[in-house]
Design a protein around this motif. Structure first.
Motif, PDB file in Angstrom:
ATOM      1  N   PHE A 104       0.826  -1.210   0.000  1.00 51.30           N
ATOM      2  CA  PHE A 104       0.000   0.000   0.000  1.00 51.30           C
ATOM      3  C   PHE A 104       0.857   1.255   0.000  1.00 51.30           C
ATOM      4  O   PHE A 104       0.511   2.257  -0.641  1.00 51.30           O
ATOM      5  CB  PHE A 104      -0.969   0.014   1.202  1.00 51.30           C
ATOM      6  CG  PHE A 104      -2.177  -0.866   1.024  1.00 51.30           C
ATOM      7  CD1 PHE A 104      -2.984  -0.757  -0.098  1.00 51.30           C
ATOM      8  CD2 PHE A 104      -2.517  -1.809   1.985  1.00 51.30           C
ATOM      9  CE1 PHE A 104      -4.088  -1.556  -0.268  1.00 51.30           C
ATOM     10  CE2 PHE A 104      -3.625  -2.608   1.823  1.00 51.30           C
ATOM     11  CZ  PHE A 104      -4.425  -2.494   0.703  1.00 51.30           C
ATOM     12  N   GLY A 105       1.989   1.217   0.710  1.00 47.50           N
ATOM     13  CA  GLY A 105       2.903   2.365   0.681  1.00 47.50           C
ATOM     14  C   GLY A 105       3.424   2.605  -0.730  1.00 47.50           C
ATOM     15  O   GLY A 105       3.468   3.749  -1.211  1.00 47.50           O
ATOM     16  N   THR A 106       3.812   1.498  -1.382  1.00 47.80           N
ATOM     17  CA  THR A 106       4.289   1.613  -2.770  1.00 47.80           C
ATOM     18  C   THR A 106       3.167   2.105  -3.670  1.00 47.80           C
ATOM     19  O   THR A 106       3.385   2.963  -4.543  1.00 47.80           O
ATOM     20  CB  THR A 106       4.806   0.238  -3.256  1.00 47.80           C
ATOM     21  OG1 THR A 106       5.801  -0.232  -2.361  1.00 47.80           O
ATOM     22  CG2 THR A 106       5.368   0.320  -4.648  1.00 47.80           C
ATOM     23  N   LEU A 107       1.978   1.558  -3.497  1.00 47.98           N
ATOM     24  CA  LEU A 107       0.833   1.965  -4.323  1.00 47.98           C
ATOM     25  C   LEU A 107       0.493   3.435  -4.086  1.00 47.98           C
ATOM     26  O   LEU A 107       0.206   4.169  -5.062  1.00 47.98           O
ATOM     27  CB  LEU A 107      -0.375   1.080  -3.973  1.00 47.98           C
ATOM     28  CG  LEU A 107      -1.612   1.256  -4.840  1.00 47.98           C
ATOM     29  CD1 LEU A 107      -1.297   0.967  -6.309  1.00 47.98           C
ATOM     30  CD2 LEU A 107      -2.715   0.350  -4.361  1.00 47.98           C
ATOM     31  N   ARG A 108       0.567   3.904  -2.848  1.00 47.60           N
ATOM     32  CA  ARG A 108       0.307   5.321  -2.574  1.00 47.60           C
ATOM     33  C   ARG A 108       1.331   6.204  -3.292  1.00 47.60           C
ATOM     34  O   ARG A 108       0.987   7.232  -3.873  1.00 47.60           O
ATOM     35  CB  ARG A 108       0.341   5.581  -1.064  1.00 47.60           C
ATOM     36  CG  ARG A 108      -0.951   5.233  -0.341  1.00 47.60           C
ATOM     37  CD  ARG A 108      -0.980   5.792   1.071  1.00 47.60           C
ATOM     38  NE  ARG A 108      -0.019   5.170   1.958  1.00 47.60           N
ATOM     39  CZ  ARG A 108      -0.213   4.060   2.650  1.00 47.60           C
ATOM     40  NH1 ARG A 108      -1.384   3.454   2.551  1.00 47.60           N
ATOM     41  NH2 ARG A 108       0.706   3.577   3.420  1.00 47.60           N
ATOM     42  N   ARG A 109       2.611   5.774  -3.217  1.00 45.95           N
ATOM     43  CA  ARG A 109       3.642   6.569  -3.914  1.00 45.95           C
ATOM     44  C   ARG A 109       3.384   6.572  -5.428  1.00 45.95           C
ATOM     45  O   ARG A 109       3.473   7.614  -6.078  1.00 45.95           O
ATOM     46  CB  ARG A 109       5.031   6.003  -3.636  1.00 45.95           C
ATOM     47  CG  ARG A 109       5.600   6.452  -2.298  1.00 45.95           C
ATOM     48  CD  ARG A 109       7.069   6.097  -2.156  1.00 45.95           C
ATOM     49  NE  ARG A 109       7.357   4.681  -2.259  1.00 45.95           N
ATOM     50  CZ  ARG A 109       7.304   3.798  -1.271  1.00 45.95           C
ATOM     51  NH1 ARG A 109       6.948   4.221  -0.070  1.00 45.95           N
ATOM     52  NH2 ARG A 109       7.579   2.544  -1.468  1.00 45.95           N
ATOM     53  N   LEU A 116       2.548   9.727  -7.775  1.00 50.09           N
ATOM     54  CA  LEU A 116       3.298  10.034  -9.004  1.00 50.09           C
ATOM     55  C   LEU A 116       2.355  10.092 -10.198  1.00 50.09           C
ATOM     56  O   LEU A 116       2.459  10.992 -11.066  1.00 50.09           O
ATOM     57  CB  LEU A 116       4.390   9.004  -9.252  1.00 50.09           C
ATOM     58  CG  LEU A 116       5.606   9.062  -8.328  1.00 50.09           C
ATOM     59  CD1 LEU A 116       6.544   7.902  -8.605  1.00 50.09           C
ATOM     60  CD2 LEU A 116       6.330  10.383  -8.521  1.00 50.09           C
ATOM     61  N   LEU A 117       1.424   9.116 -10.263  1.00 55.94           N
ATOM     62  CA  LEU A 117       0.473   9.111 -11.377  1.00 55.94           C
ATOM     63  C   LEU A 117      -0.420  10.343 -11.304  1.00 55.94           C
ATOM     64  O   LEU A 117      -0.681  10.989 -12.342  1.00 55.94           O
ATOM     65  CB  LEU A 117      -0.370   7.828 -11.322  1.00 55.94           C
ATOM     66  CG  LEU A 117      -1.352   7.608 -12.462  1.00 55.94           C
ATOM     67  CD1 LEU A 117      -0.609   7.554 -13.806  1.00 55.94           C
ATOM     68  CD2 LEU A 117      -2.154   6.360 -12.263  1.00 55.94           C
ATOM     69  N   PHE A 118      -0.884  10.699 -10.101  1.00 53.94           N
ATOM     70  CA  PHE A 118      -1.700  11.881  -9.930  1.00 53.94           C
ATOM     71  C   PHE A 118      -0.918  13.133 -10.311  1.00 53.94           C
ATOM     72  O   PHE A 118      -1.435  14.028 -10.990  1.00 53.94           O
ATOM     73  CB  PHE A 118      -2.197  11.972  -8.480  1.00 53.94           C
ATOM     74  CG  PHE A 118      -3.053  13.163  -8.224  1.00 53.94           C
ATOM     75  CD1 PHE A 118      -4.336  13.248  -8.756  1.00 53.94           C
ATOM     76  CD2 PHE A 118      -2.590  14.239  -7.469  1.00 53.94           C
ATOM     77  CE1 PHE A 118      -5.126  14.355  -8.525  1.00 53.94           C
ATOM     78  CE2 PHE A 118      -3.373  15.339  -7.236  1.00 53.94           C
ATOM     79  CZ  PHE A 118      -4.653  15.413  -7.760  1.00 53.94           C
ATOM     80  N   LEU A 119       0.370  13.190  -9.895  1.00 52.67           N
ATOM     81  CA  LEU A 119       1.218  14.316 -10.246  1.00 52.67           C
ATOM     82  C   LEU A 119       1.402  14.406 -11.763  1.00 52.67           C
ATOM     83  O   LEU A 119       1.303  15.488 -12.369  1.00 52.67           O
ATOM     84  CB  LEU A 119       2.576  14.200  -9.543  1.00 52.67           C
ATOM     85  CG  LEU A 119       3.565  15.329  -9.747  1.00 52.67           C
ATOM     86  CD1 LEU A 119       3.006  16.624  -9.154  1.00 52.67           C
ATOM     87  CD2 LEU A 119       4.895  14.989  -9.128  1.00 52.67           C
ATOM     88  N   PHE A 120       1.611  13.234 -12.359  1.00 55.11           N
ATOM     89  CA  PHE A 120       1.799  13.200 -13.806  1.00 55.11           C
ATOM     90  C   PHE A 120       0.516  13.624 -14.513  1.00 55.11           C
ATOM     91  O   PHE A 120       0.548  14.450 -15.435  1.00 55.11           O
ATOM     92  CB  PHE A 120       2.228  11.784 -14.255  1.00 55.11           C
ATOM     93  CG  PHE A 120       2.302  11.622 -15.723  1.00 55.11           C
ATOM     94  CD1 PHE A 120       3.349  12.193 -16.448  1.00 55.11           C
ATOM     95  CD2 PHE A 120       1.316  10.930 -16.428  1.00 55.11           C
ATOM     96  CE1 PHE A 120       3.411  12.056 -17.831  1.00 55.11           C
ATOM     97  CE2 PHE A 120       1.392  10.803 -17.800  1.00 55.11           C
ATOM     98  CZ  PHE A 120       2.439  11.349 -18.493  1.00 55.11           C
ATOM     99  N   LEU A 121      -0.620  13.060 -14.098  1.00 50.34           N
ATOM    100  CA  LEU A 121      -1.889  13.404 -14.760  1.00 50.34           C
ATOM    101  C   LEU A 121      -2.254  14.857 -14.516  1.00 50.34           C
ATOM    102  O   LEU A 121      -2.752  15.550 -15.430  1.00 50.34           O
ATOM    103  CB  LEU A 121      -3.011  12.480 -14.258  1.00 50.34           C
ATOM    104  CG  LEU A 121      -2.946  11.025 -14.749  1.00 50.34           C
ATOM    105  CD1 LEU A 121      -4.041  10.200 -14.095  1.00 50.34           C
ATOM    106  CD2 LEU A 121      -3.068  10.947 -16.257  1.00 50.34           C
ATOM    107  N   SER A 122      -2.039  15.348 -13.266  1.00 56.78           N
ATOM    108  CA  SER A 122      -2.375  16.757 -13.019  1.00 56.78           C
ATOM    109  C   SER A 122      -1.439  17.672 -13.817  1.00 56.78           C
ATOM    110  O   SER A 122      -1.855  18.724 -14.288  1.00 56.78           O
ATOM    111  CB  SER A 122      -2.316  17.075 -11.520  1.00 56.78           C
ATOM    112  OG  SER A 122      -1.025  16.853 -11.003  1.00 56.78           O
ATOM    113  N   THR A 123      -0.182  17.267 -13.964  1.00 57.34           N
ATOM    114  CA  THR A 123       0.732  18.070 -14.780  1.00 57.34           C
ATOM    115  C   THR A 123       0.278  18.049 -16.243  1.00 57.34           C
ATOM    116  O   THR A 123       0.271  19.090 -16.923  1.00 57.34           O
ATOM    117  CB  THR A 123       2.173  17.519 -14.665  1.00 57.34           C
ATOM    118  OG1 THR A 123       2.546  17.483 -13.295  1.00 57.34           O
ATOM    119  CG2 THR A 123       3.152  18.363 -15.434  1.00 57.34           C
TER     120      THR A 123
END
Length: 164
Positions: A134-139, A143-150
């Motif tokens: 879950f820690g890995t999935l959250r990271r 990252l995916l959220f950061l990438f998509l929001s970017t």
């Protein structure tokens, strides 16, 4: 002490008392006549001899009964001892079975305790792995959220600028 019997009325009363005591009426009458013939309070030598013979016969019969009863008592005692030994052996066998069952039960309890410890270890290991995953999935989600929001921010900027 016995007293001499003089009158026929006294003889009849004495005979009645002997009958009530359990003597045959003819025997009771004969005893009273014998005593009356002696005209004495004391028994004759012949009567004493008869009594001694009767007493010896009675003592012999008593000894025979005692011997029979003693033999029966010995047999019963032996049977009771045999039964006691048999019952003790059965109780010992039951105790041995209970001890075997207790040993099996303790072995099963030990195995169950081992299974519980193994389950606890596996649960702890699984929870640790899940926490790690879950820690890995959250990271990765960050990252995916950061990438998509970017990417979304770039697309919005391109639309505003009119490039798209």
């Amino acid at each position: 002490m016995s007293q001499p019997i003089h009158s026929p009325h006294e003889r009849s009363a004495a005979s009645d008392r002997l009958e009530r005591a359990g003597l045959d009426p003819n025997v009771a009458t004969a005893v009273i006549e014998e005593v009356d013939r002696g005209k004495s309070r004391f028994a004759t030598t012949e009567q004493v001899a008869k009594i001694e013979v009767g007493l010896a016969v009675l003592q012999g019969e008593v000894r025979a009964v005692e011997a029979r009863l003693g033999g029966r008592i010995d047999v019963l005692t032996a049977e009771i001892d045999s039964l006691r030994t048999s019952v003790d052996a059965r109780f010992d066998a039951v105790d041995a079975r209970f001890e075997a069952v207790d040993a099996r039960f303790e072995a099963v309890e030990a195995r169950i305790d081992g299974v519980h410890r193994r389950i606890d270890d596996l649960r702890d290991e699984l929870l640790g792995r899940m926490d790690t995953q879950f820690g890995t999935l959250r990271r990765e989600n960050r990252l995916l959220f950061l990438f998509l929001s970017t990417m979304l921010g770039l697309l919005i900027a391109l639309f505003r600028l009119g490039v798209l």
